[in-house]
Motif scaffolding. Structure first.
Motif, PDB file in Angstrom:
ATOM      1  N   CYS A 210       0.853  -1.172   0.000  1.00  0.00           N
ATOM      2  CA  CYS A 210       0.000   0.000   0.000  1.00  0.00           C
ATOM      3  C   CYS A 210       0.901   1.238   0.000  1.00  0.00           C
ATOM      4  O   CYS A 210       2.048   1.172   0.433  1.00  0.00           O
ATOM      5  CB  CYS A 210      -0.810  -0.056   1.286  1.00  0.00           C
ATOM      6  N   ASP A 212       0.689   5.496   0.949  1.00  0.00           N
ATOM      7  CA  ASP A 212      -0.149   6.640   1.296  1.00  0.00           C
ATOM      8  C   ASP A 212       0.506   7.924   0.821  1.00  0.00           C
ATOM      9  O   ASP A 212       1.700   7.967   0.532  1.00  0.00           O
ATOM     10  CB  ASP A 212      -0.574   6.652   2.773  1.00  0.00           C
ATOM     11  N   GLY A 229      -4.402  10.278   1.435  1.00  0.00           N
ATOM     12  CA  GLY A 229      -4.993   9.269   0.575  1.00  0.00           C
ATOM     13  C   GLY A 229      -4.086   8.059   0.546  1.00  0.00           C
ATOM     14  O   GLY A 229      -2.971   8.101   1.094  1.00  0.00           O
ATOM     15  N   TYR A 231      -3.402   4.061  -1.765  1.00  0.00           N
ATOM     16  CA  TYR A 231      -3.887   3.094  -2.746  1.00  0.00           C
ATOM     17  C   TYR A 231      -3.156   1.772  -2.604  1.00  0.00           C
ATOM     18  O   TYR A 231      -2.080   1.693  -2.012  1.00  0.00           O
ATOM     19  CB  TYR A 231      -3.772   3.643  -4.170  1.00  0.00           C
ATOM     20  N   SER A 232      -3.773   0.741  -3.139  1.00  0.00           N
ATOM     21  CA  SER A 232      -3.195  -0.598  -3.119  1.00  0.00           C
ATOM     22  C   SER A 232      -3.700  -1.337  -4.349  1.00  0.00           C
ATOM     23  O   SER A 232      -4.855  -1.161  -4.724  1.00  0.00           O
ATOM     24  CB  SER A 232      -3.640  -1.326  -1.843  1.00  0.00           C
ATOM     25  N   GLU A 292      -4.408   3.827   5.045  1.00  0.00           N
ATOM     26  CA  GLU A 292      -4.079   2.603   4.296  1.00  0.00           C
ATOM     27  C   GLU A 292      -5.145   1.509   4.445  1.00  0.00           C
ATOM     28  O   GLU A 292      -5.383   0.714   3.526  1.00  0.00           O
ATOM     29  CB  GLU A 292      -2.734   2.028   4.771  1.00  0.00           C
ATOM     30  N   PRO A 295      -8.287   1.373   1.590  1.00  0.00           N
ATOM     31  CA  PRO A 295      -8.153   0.596   0.349  1.00  0.00           C
ATOM     32  C   PRO A 295      -7.845  -0.882   0.595  1.00  0.00           C
ATOM     33  O   PRO A 295      -8.289  -1.738  -0.178  1.00  0.00           O
ATOM     34  CB  PRO A 295      -7.005   1.286  -0.401  1.00  0.00           C
ATOM     35  N   ARG A 299     -10.174  -4.245  -0.717  1.00  0.00           N
ATOM     36  CA  ARG A 299      -9.645  -5.324  -1.562  1.00  0.00           C
ATOM     37  C   ARG A 299      -9.685  -6.696  -0.900  1.00  0.00           C
ATOM     38  O   ARG A 299      -9.602  -7.710  -1.592  1.00  0.00           O
ATOM     39  CB  ARG A 299      -8.190  -5.011  -1.969  1.00  0.00           C
ATOM     40  N   THR A 327      -7.391  -2.403  -8.306  1.00  0.00           N
ATOM     41  CA  THR A 327      -6.819  -1.350  -7.466  1.00  0.00           C
ATOM     42  C   THR A 327      -7.911  -0.668  -6.651  1.00  0.00           C
ATOM     43  O   THR A 327      -9.010  -0.441  -7.148  1.00  0.00           O
ATOM     44  CB  THR A 327      -6.129  -0.299  -8.363  1.00  0.00           C
ATOM     45  N   ALA A 328      -7.588  -0.365  -5.404  1.00  0.00           N
ATOM     46  CA  ALA A 328      -8.483   0.466  -4.592  1.00  0.00           C
ATOM     47  C   ALA A 328      -7.737   1.745  -4.234  1.00  0.00           C
ATOM     48  O   ALA A 328      -6.535   1.727  -3.964  1.00  0.00           O
ATOM     49  CB  ALA A 328      -8.896  -0.270  -3.323  1.00  0.00           C
ATOM     50  N   LEU A 329      -8.479   2.854  -4.254  1.00  0.00           N
ATOM     51  CA  LEU A 329      -7.879   4.163  -4.015  1.00  0.00           C
ATOM     52  C   LEU A 329      -8.750   4.953  -3.052  1.00  0.00           C
ATOM     53  O   LEU A 329      -9.966   4.984  -3.206  1.00  0.00           O
ATOM     54  CB  LEU A 329      -7.788   4.915  -5.358  1.00  0.00           C
ATOM     55  N   CYS A 330      -8.121   5.546  -2.059  1.00  0.00           N
ATOM     56  CA  CYS A 330      -8.851   6.375  -1.097  1.00  0.00           C
ATOM     57  C   CYS A 330      -8.340   7.806  -1.191  1.00  0.00           C
ATOM     58  O   CYS A 330      -7.135   8.037  -1.139  1.00  0.00           O
ATOM     59  CB  CYS A 330      -8.621   5.830   0.322  1.00  0.00           C
TER      60      CYS A 330
END
Ligand code: AMP
Ligand code: GLY
Length: 384
Positions: A210, A212, A229, A231-232, A292, A295, A299, A327-330
């Protein structure tokens, strides 16, 4: 099962959101929670640091598992206290949580056990610190030893900046007693990543990598924050690099803690710099990352509760789970002024319009509900 989550941020909302989906869950509480968490759990009006009040609540409600979000209660020994009352609790004990609670301890452990990290020296004497900083003649990082709400590290481009930082922490006690000692560290260059793993002290279950976004503004500009934010997965972390991180950092850290008589259970969070000389540890955290976790849990496929329970019961080798390959994104929405002073109590509109969007979740970080309205109540407000 009856589960209690402790905390009130976006991390805790994502934990609550995920645990609420478990078929094994009978009742979910969160103390103190926020307006978003209240959609999936019953919020209890007890602060995360009120350990005795939390104990009393857990005993009264016969909580089967407590999951501790933030570092402060962990470092203060909430897990030891709950365990002494026979309450199952996810997180490291006080002695193990020192890994985050004292940067001096963490650095000494890494030096002793050969875990790659930035070069450093520890000082409680300002005069000696000044002498060392001047001798470096270039960029370095000045860190307060203890917990400082994620603000205790000051990256200094010049000797002058570093001298000022040492002065403010050691002499002016900018971070109070957390700054009784400082670390002067070599400045590392590279990309930062967050690697989290479940561990029951023997078995380690690494999570997907991940990353940040630390800086306040786009393009890595502005002051460091708790994370704007995340992502992973992280494309720059190949399977080979991840194996190296496990081999050189993750496994040796768990072994080192065992050898030091501080067996580690819970989530181990490695804050790493990917340098030209390989991955090096910037910091350890003894908890889930924020943001972290948002996201990562988007997943994670299947049920989180068995993973949490197996960690506490030292049966991690028995659980299996899978990841959504997507992919997940915050992206965090923050109050104007954060990470410095900001106003609270502003009404948030438009949340309803996001409900039902496929694969989109709005995690609340700093929100509260008053007279039917959702209001801002923190620096980081929402994570979309
Ligand atoms: P920490 O409080 O140790 O997590 O540090 C906060 C942030 O400061 C990190 O996320 C990095 O962006 C930066 N940082 C910390 N240590 C170093 C270092 N030795 N070299 C370069 N940047 C650092
Ligand atoms: N996002 C950084 C942290 O959780 O410490």
């Amino acid at each position: 099962m009856k589960v209690l989550i402790i905390g009130s941020g976006g991390r805790e909302h994502s934990l609550a959101w995920k645990i609420a989906q478990s078929s094994r869950l009978k009742k979910l509480y969160c103390a103190p929670g926020n307006a978003g968490i209240a959609q999936v759990a019953e919020c209890v009006d007890v602060e995360a640091e009120s350990i005795e009040a939390l104990c009393n609540f857990a005993l009264k409600e016969k909580i089967d598992l407590t999951v501790v979000g933030p570092e402060k209660p962990l470092v203060a020994g909430i897990v030891d206290r709950f365990q002494s009352l026979g309450l199952k609790t996810f997180g490291p004990t006080r002695r193990a949580a020192t890994l985050e609670g004292s940067k001096v301890f963490a650095k000494a452990l890494m030096r002793k056990h050969g875990i790659p990290t930035a070069e450093f020296k520890t000082f409680s004497d300002l005069f000696k610190a000044q002498g060392y900083i001047s001798s470096l003649g270039g960029p370095c990082v000045i860190k307060a030893d203890g917990l400082a709400g994620g603000k205790g590290s000051i990256v200094c481009k010049t000797v002058e900046d570093a001298l000022l930082a040492a002065d403010r922490i050691l002499k002016d006690r900018l971070f109070g007693e957390a700054g009784g000692k400082i670390l002067v560290q070599e400045y590392l260059e590279g990309e930062e990543v967050s690697i989290l793993a479940f561990t029951d002290g023997s078995t380690i279950v690494p999570l997907e990598p991940c990353q940040d976004h630390k800086a306040l503004y786009d393009g890595d500009q502005g002051p460091n924050t708790g994370g704007m934010g995340a992502y992973s997965p992280v494309p720059s972390i190949t399977g080979e690099l991840y194996a190296r991180i496990e081999r050189e950092i993750m496994v040796p850290t768990i072994h080192a803690m065992k050898k030091e008589g501080r067996p580690y259970k819970g989530i181990l969070y490695l804050g790493l710099m990917l340098t030209a000389f390989g991955p090096k540890v910037l910091e350890f955290n003894v908890r889930f990352g924020d943001p972290e976790t948002q996201p990562l849990l988007m997943r994670l496929k299947g049920d989180l509760l068995p993973l949490l329970l197996a960690t506490v019961e030292e049966k991690l080798e028995t659980v299996a789970f899978q990841w959504d390959p997507r992919t997940a994104l915050c992206v965090v929405m923050a109050s104007r002024g954060y990470p410095e002073a900001y106003e609270k109590g502003k009404e948030i509109n438009g949340l309803e319009s996001l409900k039902g969007l496929k694969d989109v979740v709005v995690f609340h970080a700093g929100t509260t509900k008053k007279q039917g309205k959702v209001l801002t109540d923190g620096g980081r407000v929402l994570g979309v």
